[in-house]
Scaffold this active site. Structure first.
Site, short mmCIF file in Angstrom:
data_model
loop_
_atom_site.label_atom_id
_atom_site.label_comp_id
_atom_site.label_asym_id
_atom_site.label_seq_id
_atom_site.Cartn_x
_atom_site.Cartn_y
_atom_site.Cartn_z
N ARG A 68 -0.45 2.60 8.98
CA ARG A 68 -1.62 1.53 9.28
C ARG A 68 -1.03 0.18 9.33
NH1 ARG A 68 -6.92 0.97 7.03
NH2 ARG A 68 -7.27 -0.89 5.89
N ARG A 74 -15.72 0.98 2.58
CA ARG A 74 -16.72 0.56 1.53
C ARG A 74 -17.95 1.50 1.40
NH1 ARG A 74 -17.78 -5.48 2.18
NH2 ARG A 74 -15.51 -5.37 1.96
N GLY A 117 -3.76 3.29 -1.75
CA GLY A 117 -2.00 3.07 -1.81
C GLY A 117 -1.29 3.35 -3.06
N TYR A 140 1.72 -6.13 2.62
CA TYR A 140 2.82 -5.38 1.69
C TYR A 140 4.29 -5.27 2.36
CZ TYR A 140 -1.52 -4.89 -0.85
OH TYR A 140 -2.68 -5.09 -1.59
#
Length: 341
Positions: A206, A294, A35, A159
């Site tokens: 997203r 990950r 981000g 966010y």
């Protein structure tokens, strides 16, 4: 490769260490960056990069150059953290902002004072909303100028853009609050204006339906479902390149189906996938692309490991957000491991 905050941008500037990190992982067909804030007040966390200054634009050029030379595509994720912020993480003279002045519960790390409660955001007035939209558009233009293949708007994880969708966080009574259409307006206006500025084929979004991350209060399931069905339909009308869904067990099947039927372009799914579950999702047609986070974090050569059915490196959770190369660019690849045997 899904976006992952790594907090290596000292002074909020992209650097050569970051360029190495992304180039190492360019076995991915598409990389979505961490981000990146479109404006100073969107820098809620320590050491996250921006794309609003010329120094930041110059810093990102080494990243895009390295990834392209290695044969991959790269989108910049634009993330305005909104109320998930502390004033100590922002440049002097800036304050966190939000759709309302409702403070987020919980704490956030600062380099100067350790863990602190989130700051109380300043509620955006009409001029502030216009500035937020314009800053996103300028950031997208900067991204393309820097060499990125497109941008992904971060409308997930609690966010600013997801804050605008949630009626318990967005308590506005103007055209940006109240109804589903009004609460979706900020995201859709930003997407539309960016699509006009850089091309709709260079824009993704997203989302994380039903998520409660970052103190996102749960709200009526029918309202959540209708919100994302409406948003998907409007994004389809705009013709943006993709919707990137951060999957979680709380999302009912009817919402997945509604997004799929409303949006005819690419759907990307991520969150906890293995090579096997990702393949099943692709074969079932519920996803057009799959993303891994990950797995790429600790395995620069993740794609080779899938091909060879090789074991994966374990993630060093102690170094996820620390400055420096440790736990960032020093994970071994298969050839290096073979030499150690």
């Amino acid at each position: 490769m899904a976006p992952m905050t790594r907090s290596r941008a000292l002074n909020n500037l992209p650097n050569e260490l970051m360029a190495t990190y992304y180039r190492q992982r360019s076995g991915a067909g598409l990389i979505v960056t961490e981000g990146t804030s479109p404006s100073p007040e969107g820098l809620g966390y320590p050491r996250i990069p921006g794309i609003f200054s010329e120094a930041q634009v110059d810093g990102w050029k080494a990243v895009t150059k390295g990834v392209h030379e290695a044969g991959s595509r790269i989108f910049l994720q634009l993330m305005h953290t909104g109320r998930i912020a502390h004033i100590a993480n922002l440049p002097e003279g800036y304050q966190p902002v939000g759709l309302s002045d409702r403070k987020a519960a919980g704490e956030i790390f600062t380099d100067t004072a350790g863990l602190q409660e989130h700051s109380v955001p300043v509620a955006l007035d009409a001029e502030g909303i216009v500035n937020v939209i314009n800053n996103f558009v300028k950031a997208a233009i900067n991204a393309v100028r820097t060499g990125f293949d497109g941008v992904e708007l971060h409308g997930a994880n609690g966010y600013l853009l997801e804050q605008s969708l949630n009626p318990h966080v967005n308590t506005r009574t103007d055209n940006y609050g109240g109804s589903i259409e009004n609460r979706s307006r900020l995201t859709l206006e930003i997407a539309e204006k960016i699509a006009s500025a850089i091309g709709r084929e260079k824009v993704g979004l997203r989302i994380s339906p039903y998520s409660t991350l970052s103190d996102m209060p749960a709200y009526d399931e029918a309202d959540v479902h209708q919100t994302y069905a409406y948003l998907s339909g409007e994004l389809n009308r705009l013709g943006i390149a993709y919707i990137h869904i951060s999957d979680n067990p709380s999302i009912p099947q009817k919402t997945h189906q509604s997004i799929r039927s409303a949006f005819s372009n690419t759907l990307i799914y991520c969150n906890g996938l293995t090579a096997q579950t990702a393949e099943a999702k692709l074969q079932a047609g519920s996803a057009d692309l799959v993303a891994f986070a990950r797995s790429f974090l600790s395995n620069p050569d993740f794609m080779r490991r899938i091909e060879k059915n090789a074991p994966l490196n374990e993630v060093d959770y102690r170094t996820l957000y620390t400055p420096g190369a440790q736990g960032y660019t020093d994970y071994p690849v298969l050839d290096e491991l073979a030499q150690l045997v």
